[in-house]
Design an enzyme around this catalytic site. Sequence first.
Site, short mmCIF file in Angstrom:
data_model
loop_
_atom_site.label_atom_id
_atom_site.label_comp_id
_atom_site.label_asym_id
_atom_site.label_seq_id
_atom_site.Cartn_x
_atom_site.Cartn_y
_atom_site.Cartn_z
N ARG A 156 0.79 -1.22 0.00
CA ARG A 156 0.00 0.00 0.00
C ARG A 156 0.83 1.27 0.00
O ARG A 156 0.68 2.13 -0.84
CB ARG A 156 -0.84 0.07 1.28
CG ARG A 156 -2.30 0.11 1.13
CD ARG A 156 -2.89 -0.41 2.43
NE ARG A 156 -2.09 -1.52 2.93
CZ ARG A 156 -2.21 -2.76 2.47
NH1 ARG A 156 -3.09 -3.05 1.56
NH2 ARG A 156 -1.43 -3.72 2.95
N THR A 157 1.69 1.37 1.01
CA THR A 157 2.33 2.66 1.21
C THR A 157 3.20 3.04 0.00
O THR A 157 3.15 4.16 -0.50
CB THR A 157 3.15 2.66 2.52
OG1 THR A 157 2.27 2.24 3.56
CG2 THR A 157 3.67 4.04 2.85
N LYS A 164 26.22 -3.87 0.13
CA LYS A 164 27.68 -3.67 0.05
C LYS A 164 28.21 -2.92 1.26
O LYS A 164 29.40 -2.64 1.35
CB LYS A 164 28.02 -2.87 -1.22
CG LYS A 164 27.59 -3.54 -2.50
CD LYS A 164 28.01 -2.67 -3.68
CE LYS A 164 27.48 -3.20 -4.98
NZ LYS A 164 27.67 -2.23 -6.07
N ARG A 215 11.01 3.94 3.75
CA ARG A 215 10.56 3.01 4.78
C ARG A 215 11.75 2.17 5.22
O ARG A 215 12.52 1.71 4.37
CB ARG A 215 9.45 2.11 4.25
CG ARG A 215 9.20 0.91 5.17
CD ARG A 215 7.93 0.20 4.86
NE ARG A 215 6.77 1.02 5.20
CZ ARG A 215 5.52 0.54 5.25
NH1 ARG A 215 5.30 -0.72 4.97
NH2 ARG A 215 4.52 1.32 5.56
N HIS A 253 4.80 6.58 11.70
CA HIS A 253 4.27 6.40 10.34
C HIS A 253 3.35 7.58 10.04
O HIS A 253 2.14 7.44 9.97
CB HIS A 253 3.52 5.07 10.29
CG HIS A 253 3.22 4.57 8.90
ND1 HIS A 253 3.37 5.34 7.76
CD2 HIS A 253 2.78 3.35 8.48
CE1 HIS A 253 3.02 4.62 6.70
NE2 HIS A 253 2.67 3.42 7.11
C1 NCD Z 1 1.05 -0.53 8.41
C2 NCD Z 1 2.55 -0.37 8.54
O1 NCD Z 1 3.30 -0.66 7.62
O2 NCD Z 1 2.95 0.07 9.61
N1 NCD Z 1 0.63 -0.65 7.11
C3 NCD Z 1 0.56 0.44 6.31
O3 NCD Z 1 1.47 1.20 6.16
N2 NCD Z 1 -0.59 0.67 5.70
C4 NCD Z 1 0.50 -1.51 9.35
C5 NCD Z 1 1.02 -2.91 9.37
O4 NCD Z 1 1.99 -3.27 8.71
O5 NCD Z 1 0.43 -3.72 10.09
#
Ligand code: NCD
Length: 358
Positions: free
Chosen positions: A51-52, A80, A101, A129
């Site tokens: 998703r993200t 590396k 991320r 997040h």
């Molecule tokens: C969440 C995350 O990655 O923290 N998902 C997201 O970004 N939509 C929640 C999760 O991984 O459970």
Amino acid sequence: MRSVINITDLSMDEILELTEVAADIENNPLKYSQACKGKKLATLFYEPSTRTRLSFEAAMYELGGDVIGFSDASNSSTVKGEGIFDTAKVISCYADIIAMRHFIEGAPTCAALNASIPVINAGDGSHSHPTQTLADIYTVKKQLGRLSDITIGCCGDLKYGRTVHSLVEAFSKFKNIKFIFISPSELSIPKRMKKELLEKYNVDFVETESLENYIHELDVLYMTRIQKERFSDIEEYDRLKDQYILSSDKLRTAKESLCIMHPLPRVNEITLDVDDDPRACYFKQVKNGKIMRMALILKLLNDNNSNDNKDYFELDNKHCSHSLCVTYSDKRVKSLFKISSNDPAKTVCYYCEHSIEN
Ligand code: NCD
């Protein structure tokens, strides 16, 4: 140059302004379809995501911009031995904005310190997040028509879930918010959030193991996945994983206007029959996330204000002791500290925000 690592990097006014821009984007998508023409977003994803990452990419394409990046760190120079500080400098030569991320907490902060372009934290370990929280805020605003006078139930893994941590941080600043934290005691909301945030801001909260006892009180029910990948003891995960399963029958006593949320991915926390309930908002949240990310990318690319005001300092011979912090896992990253944004009496690690003993 402006980065967003924590939701507190945006003021309340800025968050509200982003929801207004998001509404305008939804109503007039054509007006924004070339807004980032010629600009590049780099998505640097060191931890799995559907998703993200795709949400950031879709957001940039819908603004007329381009996307570069990777979705698997094993394809990057990390293997590396390259540090985040160098990756950030390198990517600054190719792109205009970064979404990162990482499973290491504070890695996006380290990137922001070294990049010459804005960095957006797309989730770092259990820490924070912020863009999920922007999606959540916009969803609540659209569903309930308000961001104050709300009872929010957070259910599941409140210890490791970064989406809950950022959500609590944001909503603690809105008026008349009450939290019901529903979790097994092993996965309860971190003590430091209670002490440094909720008690400091006089936010009303209850901790319980029972969803059934509180579901009728809730305006928002924020379900979360038990974060398997963050457990060091897999037996503990197996023992806790099926504790909360929301099904249609459990919703019988819930309000008509309840807003059922989940950042997704879901495992089994919400049964599929709930999807047909008009109170289920988790797929709306996904769409709202893309729109809010569009609003944020636009803002950061056009914002000439800097937030790299060097509000950090070094402390002789002090290092962060949090084993998942970027300074702990990569000794080349310099230990830095700051005054907690929630509690001025506390000194915290600049990267992962864990308190250090004064
Ligand atoms: C969440 C995350 O990655 O923290 N998902 C997201 O970004 N939509 C929640 C999760 O991984 O459970």
